[in-house]
Design an enzyme around this catalytic site. Structure first.
Site, PDB file in Angstrom:
ATOM      1  N   THR A  14       0.810  -1.226   0.000  1.00  0.00           N
ATOM      2  CA  THR A  14       0.000   0.000   0.000  1.00  0.00           C
ATOM      3  C   THR A  14       0.840   1.272   0.000  1.00  0.00           C
ATOM      4  O   THR A  14       0.487   2.274  -0.636  1.00  0.00           O
ATOM      5  CB  THR A  14      -0.934  -0.015   1.235  1.00  0.00           C
ATOM      6  OG1 THR A  14      -1.862  -1.081   1.077  1.00  0.00           O
ATOM      7  CG2 THR A  14      -1.678   1.284   1.403  1.00  0.00           C
ATOM      8  N   THR A  90       1.396  -4.478   4.310  1.00  0.00           N
ATOM      9  CA  THR A  90       1.243  -4.820   5.725  1.00  0.00           C
ATOM     10  C   THR A  90       0.631  -6.194   5.947  1.00  0.00           C
ATOM     11  O   THR A  90       0.760  -6.762   7.025  1.00  0.00           O
ATOM     12  CB  THR A  90       0.360  -3.775   6.431  1.00  0.00           C
ATOM     13  OG1 THR A  90      -0.880  -3.678   5.720  1.00  0.00           O
ATOM     14  CG2 THR A  90       1.032  -2.430   6.470  1.00  0.00           C
TER      15      THR A  90
HETATM   16  N1  GLU Z   1      -3.129  -3.384   3.548  1.00  0.00           N
HETATM   17  C1  GLU Z   1      -2.124  -3.891   2.696  1.00  0.00           C
HETATM   18  C2  GLU Z   1      -0.882  -2.974   2.725  1.00  0.00           C
HETATM   19  O1  GLU Z   1      -0.740  -2.267   3.621  1.00  0.00           O
HETATM   20  C3  GLU Z   1      -2.663  -4.208   1.359  1.00  0.00           C
HETATM   21  C4  GLU Z   1      -1.680  -4.502   0.300  1.00  0.00           C
HETATM   22  C5  GLU Z   1      -0.552  -5.404   0.646  1.00  0.00           C
HETATM   23  O2  GLU Z   1      -0.526  -6.056   1.696  1.00  0.00           O
HETATM   24  O3  GLU Z   1       0.375  -5.449  -0.166  1.00  0.00           O
HETATM   25  O4  GLU Z   1       0.003  -2.907   1.954  1.00  0.00           O
END
Ligand code: GLU
Length: 331
Positions: A14, A90
């Site tokens: 993200t 994350t």
């Molecule tokens: N919530 C996740 C992030 O913070 C979604 C995408 C991912 O894990 O790559 O990146």
């Protein structure tokens, strides 16, 4: 005094995602490591070197990418880096951090893993602050081992979990608590990171084969575990209920299993037990069947440890010993 030199590897997530052609298509990984560092300005209290090693959603993280990152990090250390920051999504960040906890061989060079909950197109995007705090922790001479820095908290890879799907405060280290925090550009350690057990050498690792994680629950006949074992799994982690309990049906399947079965607690905090309950499917019955108890390691981290051990050809007794070393607290 020489300035710290921090190597930053961007893997996607993200923090690097911006809208594509049509807004309704959502955000996708686009920003490079240089883009992410560019948002912090030129006036950093450390030297930084950066590379974009992947641009993926962390749901697609795999061992080939992590091994590439490990090799790149080792090259940076050979070239003078005093700390490493890994930036990724994350969703599986806790597994990546634990991978580095297990496999990063440089005890005096910390690895800090971070990301963001709000992508750069949203108000109060948290990526730049998380990256800056991670650089600060990576540059601190007291930092060591694998750490996660998020929302100004410093977590040990050993304990950290993503515990909220959308809040900025998305990571917690319950029940141990964070190691410290970042405030006014300095790291405040409540508990400096402990020395780690020796790193697992991955030079000849073979990650082929399945190592599934199955969760116990009500109405569990053991059929799914049976299918997974018949399908050729190399080993299995069961996210068992409570202190390490499964249904009688699953216990029957574990008793006949020919590959390592690791029992972790699905509760999210607290250890597996060894000798309190005696029913068929209890912790003591599973130990008698040859299952390995994960102790304080959560099911996801147990899976990473089992995958690395199986990939490096560990014997059953070595697997048992490694889980005792890394999963129990009495070491
Ligand atoms: N919530 C996740 C992030 O913070 C979604 C995408 C991912 O894990 O790559 O990146």
């Amino acid at each position: 005094m020489t300035r710290p030199l921090i190597a930053v590897a961007a893997l996607g997530g993200t923090i690097s995602m911006t809208p594509g052609g049509r807004i309704e298509d959502g955000v996708v990984p686009r920003l490079t490591a240089a883009d992410l560092l560019g948002e912090l300005g030129a006036d950093l209290p450390m030297d930084v070197r950066a590379a974009t090693l992947a641009g993926i959603s962390s749901a697609s993280m795999d061992y080939a990418t992590l091994a590439r990152c490990l090799v790149w990090g080792a090259e940076q250390v050979a070239d003078g880096a005093t700390g490493l920051v890994v930036v990724q999504g994350t969703d599986t960040l806790e597994e990546t951090a634990y991978f580095f906890e297990l496999a990063w061989p440089h005890d005096d060079v910390p690895v800090v893993v971070t990301g963001a909950m709000r992508n750069p197109s949203l108000p109060s995007a948290d990526g730049p602050a998380n990256l800056l705090a991670s650089l600060t922790v990576a540059a601190d001479p007291r930092s060591r081992g694998s750490l996660v820095v998020f929302n100004d908290d410093v977590h040990a890879a050993r304990w950290v979990r993503k515990s909220h799907s959308s809040h900025l405060e998305a990571f917690s280290s319950a029940p141990a608590g964070p190691l410290g925090l970042v405030a006014e550009g300095s790291v405040h350690y409540f508990h400096p990171p402990l020395p780690r057990p020796p790193a697992l050498p991955l030079a000849d690792a073979d990650f082929s084969g399945l190592v599934p994680l199955l969760e116990a629950g009500i109405a569990d006949s053991g059929e799914l575990l049976s299918l997974v074992l018949a399908g050729g799994a190399r080993g299995v982690v069961v996210a068992a209920s409570g202190v390490g309990h499964v249904s009688t049906g699953t216990a029957d399947v574990i008793a006949a299993a020919k590959v390592p079965v690791v029992i972790a607690s699905r509760t999210g905090a607290g250890p597996t037990f060894r000798g309190t309950y005696g029913f068929h499917g209890s912790e003591s019955s599973l130990i008698r069947m040859g299952a390995t108890m994960a102790g304080w390691l959560c099911p996801r981290k147990s899976r990473v440890l089992l995958q690395l051990l199986l990939a490096t050809g560990a014997s059953r007794s070595r697997i048992e010993a490694e889980f005792r070393l890394r999963g129990d607290l009495d070491r």
